[in-house]
Design an enzyme around this catalytic site. Structure first.
Site, PDB file in Angstrom:
ATOM      1  CG  HIS A  62      32.328  62.580 -44.355  1.00 43.46           C
ATOM      2  ND1 HIS A  62      32.656  62.720 -43.030  1.00 43.46           N
ATOM      3  CD2 HIS A  62      32.304  61.237 -44.574  1.00 43.46           C
ATOM      4  CE1 HIS A  62      32.835  61.525 -42.484  1.00 43.46           C
ATOM      5  NE2 HIS A  62      32.612  60.612 -43.404  1.00 43.46           N
ATOM      6  NE  ARG A  66      29.653  52.385 -49.086  1.00 47.03           N
ATOM      7  CZ  ARG A  66      30.039  52.797 -47.881  1.00 47.03           C
ATOM      8  NH1 ARG A  66      31.322  53.005 -47.616  1.00 47.03           N
ATOM      9  NH2 ARG A  66      29.164  53.005 -46.937  1.00 47.03           N
ATOM     10  CG  ASP A 153      35.209  58.705 -42.247  1.00 43.26           C
ATOM     11  OD1 ASP A 153      34.916  59.007 -41.083  1.00 43.26           O
ATOM     12  OD2 ASP A 153      34.364  58.365 -43.093  1.00 43.26           O
ATOM     13  CG  HIS A 180      35.526  57.824 -37.565  1.00 46.76           C
ATOM     14  ND1 HIS A 180      34.546  57.431 -38.446  1.00 46.76           N
ATOM     15  CD2 HIS A 180      35.229  57.212 -36.390  1.00 46.76           C
ATOM     16  CE1 HIS A 180      33.687  56.628 -37.827  1.00 46.76           C
ATOM     17  NE2 HIS A 180      34.093  56.471 -36.582  1.00 46.76           N
ATOM     18  CG  HIS A 233      31.244  61.607 -38.794  1.00 45.41           C
ATOM     19  ND1 HIS A 233      31.989  61.322 -37.678  1.00 45.41           N
ATOM     20  CD2 HIS A 233      31.510  60.618 -39.675  1.00 45.41           C
ATOM     21  CE1 HIS A 233      32.663  60.211 -37.872  1.00 45.41           C
ATOM     22  NE2 HIS A 233      32.390  59.768 -39.082  1.00 45.41           N
ATOM     23  CG  ASN A 279      29.380  53.873 -36.037  1.00 47.86           C
ATOM     24  OD1 ASN A 279      28.719  53.983 -35.018  1.00 47.86           O
ATOM     25  ND2 ASN A 279      30.176  52.859 -36.285  1.00 47.86           N
ATOM     26  CG  ASP A 306      29.234  59.740 -42.678  1.00 42.35           C
ATOM     27  OD1 ASP A 306      29.894  59.083 -43.507  1.00 42.35           O
ATOM     28  OD2 ASP A 306      29.090  59.375 -41.494  1.00 42.35           O
ATOM     29  CG  HIS A 310      25.816  50.428 -46.136  1.00 41.39           C
ATOM     30  ND1 HIS A 310      27.078  49.885 -46.196  1.00 41.39           N
ATOM     31  CD2 HIS A 310      25.890  51.415 -45.221  1.00 41.39           C
ATOM     32  CE1 HIS A 310      27.881  50.529 -45.349  1.00 41.39           C
ATOM     33  NE2 HIS A 310      27.183  51.473 -44.752  1.00 41.39           N
ATOM     34  N   PRO A 324      26.439  50.327 -40.591  1.00 39.85           N
ATOM     35  CG  PRO A 324      28.232  51.257 -39.429  1.00 39.85           C
ATOM     36  CD  PRO A 324      27.774  49.996 -40.091  1.00 39.85           C
TER      37      PRO A 324
HETATM   38  O1  DOR Z   1      27.847  55.263 -40.471  1.00 38.95           O
HETATM   39  C1  DOR Z   1      28.928  55.329 -41.034  1.00 38.95           C
HETATM   40  N1  DOR Z   1      29.126  54.740 -42.221  1.00 38.95           N
HETATM   41  N2  DOR Z   1      29.923  56.021 -40.452  1.00 38.95           N
HETATM   42  C2  DOR Z   1      31.168  55.998 -40.951  1.00 38.95           C
HETATM   43  O2  DOR Z   1      32.024  56.645 -40.387  1.00 38.95           O
HETATM   44  C3  DOR Z   1      31.489  55.167 -42.126  1.00 38.95           C
HETATM   45  C4  DOR Z   1      30.295  54.986 -42.976  1.00 38.95           C
HETATM   46  C5  DOR Z   1      30.474  53.941 -44.037  1.00 38.95           C
HETATM   47  O3  DOR Z   1      31.497  53.913 -44.710  1.00 38.95           O
HETATM   48  O4  DOR Z   1      29.540  53.145 -44.242  1.00 38.95           O
END
Ligand code: DOR
Length: 442
Positions: A62, A66, A153, A180, A233, A279, A306, A310, A324
Site C-alpha cells: 500500500h 504520487r 483506494d 478502502h 488499512h 484516513n 499506506d 503530501h 489526510p
Molecule cells: O490518509 C489517506 N491518504 N488515506 C487514504 O486512503 C489515501 C491517502 C492518500 O492518498 O493521501
C-alpha cells in the site's frame, strides 16, 4: 564493491519456518549458499551482519507514489529510496495518481518508470474509471500486463452493485480486489475519529461504523461471488474480527493494518497538528490496544504502510483543511517491532510474515504473475536458488527519526523525534545493494 558476489556473514537468518545462525552467499542476484562459516569466494564483498537478522526484503501492499501527477509530493525515485531505506524490495503502487491508474497505458507507464527504482514497483489498477465508483475500468487489459490487485483506494467503491460486478469480473480474471472501507455518508465531513477527543477539540468526527459497515457488506459480496477480496488499512478491531471470522469460515479474504493505527491514537490530534490527520482516522487508545492484540494473535494478515506523502502546502494548513495521510515506508518496520512488543522477545517469523511473506502472497509477487510484470519473486525463503531480495536488520541499534533522515520529497511524518528499536542495515534488490550500512546507495 563487486555487485556479483556478496557474503552476508555472522547474522541470524529468518527462514519461513525457523530462525538459524547462518551465512548467506549471493551470486548473480540469486542466493547461492546458506550455511555456517561460508568462505568468501574471490572478489566477493563481505558484509558483517553480526547483531542483525537477515530476512526476505519487505513488501509493501500500500504505497502512494504520487507519480504521475504530483511529483512535488513524491516521485517513484524518492519513494523507492525511502522504501529501500525501510528494508523494502517491493512496493504496490496505489492508483490514485493523476491521471488515475485505470488503463493499460497508465499501468505500462508506471511499470516502465519503476524499472530503474530502488525497489520493484508493482502496480494496482483502479476498479472503476477515474476511481469514480461508477463504471468498471478495463481490468482485463490491465491484468494482461500482470496487474493482480485492483482497488479505488483513497475512495471506497460504495455502490454495492458496482462492487459486486467488480468482484465477479475479478474472479473471472483470477485477480484480487482490495477495498478502502469507508461509507461516504457515515464518514461525511469527519476529519478525525468520532469520540471524546473530537468533541473536546470541536472537530467533526467519523465513527468506526463508517468502516465496519462496508467490511460487513463486502464480506457478504464475497460469499455471493466467491471472489478474493483484500481489506485495506483496517483501523477498527471490529472490522478485523469480522474478516478473521469470515476467513475462518473459508472465505477468500485477507486484511492489512497500517503501522500508524497500531502505534498512534486519536489523542495525538490534541494540538491540531495535521501530520496526525489520516484516513481512516487514528482511533482511541483502547481500540489501538485491541488492534495490537489482534495483530499478535495472527488475525491480521499484513502490515502495510499506506505511505501517503503530501507537499507542505497541503499539510501546513488548519487540521480540517489538510489532506489526510502520513509517510510510512521508512519507519514501518520499527513501528511493527514496537507493535509486536519490542526486540526482547520478538517473534521474527511473525515479523517477516506480516511485512514480507504474506503481503507478497496477497499481491501474488511470487509465481507466474510477477514474472509477467517483469518482477522477481518476493517474500521467499532464504534458500539456494531464491532471488536475493533481502534485508539485514540490526536488532541492537535503535533509530532516531529526524527530518533530515527522511528520504521522501514530503516531510509529513508524525514520527520525527521518536526512537524506533531497530535499524535497517542493508537492503539487497536482486542481489544488488540498495542500502549499505544504513545509507542509500542508488
Ligand atoms: O490518509 C489517506 N491518504 N488515506 C487514504 O486512503 C489515501 C491517502 C492518500 O492518498 O493521501
Amino acid at each position: 564493491m563487486s555487485e556479483r558476489a556478496i557474503l552476508l556473514k555472522g547474522g541470524l537468518v529468518a527462514g519461513a519456518r525457523a530462525v538459524d545462525r547462518n551465512d548467506v552467499l549471493v551470486v548473480d542476484g540469486v542466493i547461492a549458499a546458506v550455511a555456517l562459516d561460508l568462505a568468501a569466494p574471490e572478489g566477493a564483498a563481505v558484509l558483517d551482519v553480526s547483531g542483525c537478522v537477515v530476512g526476505p526484503g519487505l513488501v509493501d501492499l500500500h504505497t502512494h507514489l504520487r507519480e504521475p501527477g504530483d511529483e512535488e509530493a513524491e516521485t517513484i525515485e524518492s519513494a523507492s529510496r525511502a522504501a529501500a531505506l525501510g528494508g523494502y524490495t517491493a512496493i504496490m503502487a496505489m492508483p490514485n495518481t493523476e491521471p488515475a491508474c485505470d488503463s493499460a497505458s497508465v499501468v505500462a507507464d508506471v511499470l516502465a518508470r519503476g524499472r530503474s527504482a530502488s525497489c520493484e514497483v508493482a502496480v494496482a489498477g483502479a476498479i472503476t474509471v477515474g476511481r469514480e465508483g461508477r463504471s468498471l475500468a478495463p481490468m482485463a487489459e490491465m491484468a494482461e500486463l500482470g496487474v493482480t490487485l485492483f482497488t479505488d483506494d483513497g475512495a471506497c467503491v460504495h455502490d454495492g452493485d458496482v462492487m459486486r460486478r467488480a468482484l465477479e469480473y475479478a474472479k473471472g480474471l483470477s485477480v484480487t480486489c482490495a477495498q478502502h472501507c469507508e461509507d461516504p455518508a457515515l464518514a461525511a465531513g469527519g476529519v478525525m475519529h468520532e469520540g471524546a477527543w473530537s468533541s473536546m477539540l470541536g472537530l467533526p468526527g467519523q465513527p468506526t461504523l463508517a468502516e465496519t459497515s462496508i467490511v460487513a457488506r463486502d464480506l457478504g459480496l464475497v460469499a455471493l461471488t466467491g471472489a478474493t477480496l483484500h481489506f485495506l488499512h483496517l483501523s477498527a478491531p471490529e472490522s478485523v474480527r469480522l474478516v478473521a471470522a469470515a476467513r475462518d469460515r473459508g472465505l477468500p479474504v485477507t486484511c492489512e493494518a497500517a503501522p500508524h493505527h497500531l502505534t498512534l491514537d486519536d489523542a495525538q490530534c490534541v494540538n491540531y497538528d495535521p501530520r496526525f490527520k489520516v484516513n481512516p482516522p487514528l482511533r482511541p487508545t483502547v481500540l489501538v490496544a485491541e488492534l495490537i492484540e489482534l495483530l499478535r494473535a495472527g488475525a491480521i494478515d499484513a502490515v502495510a504502510t499506506d505511505h501517503a506523502p503530501h507537499a507542505s502546502e497541503r499539510k501546513d494548513v488548519p487540521f480540517d483543511e489538510a489532506s489526510p495521510g502520513m509517510l510510512g515506508l521508512q519507519h514501518a518496520l520499527g513501528l511493527t517491532v514496537v507493535a509486536l512488543g519490542g526486540t526482547e522477545r520478538l517473534d521474527l517469523l511473525a515479523l517477516f510474515d506480516l511485512l514480507s511473506r504474506r503481503p507478497a502472497a496477497i499481491a501474488r509477487l511470487r509465481g507466474a504473475d510477477e514474472r509477467r510484470a517483469g518482477h522477481s519473486a518476493q517474500g521467499g525463503d532464504i534458500e539456494v536458488g531464491e532471488a536475493a531480495n533481502l534485508c539485514a536488520i540490526d536488532l541492537e541499534s535503535p533509530t532516531v527519526v529526524t527530518d533530515a533522515s527522511i528520504a521522501s520529497r514530503s516531510k509529513n511524518s508524525p514520527y520525527v523525534g521518536r526512537t524506533l528499536p531497530v535499524t535497517v542495515r542493508h537492503t539487497l534488490l536482486r542481489g544488488v545493494p540498495t542500502v549499505l550500512d544504513g545509507a542509500a546507495v542508488r
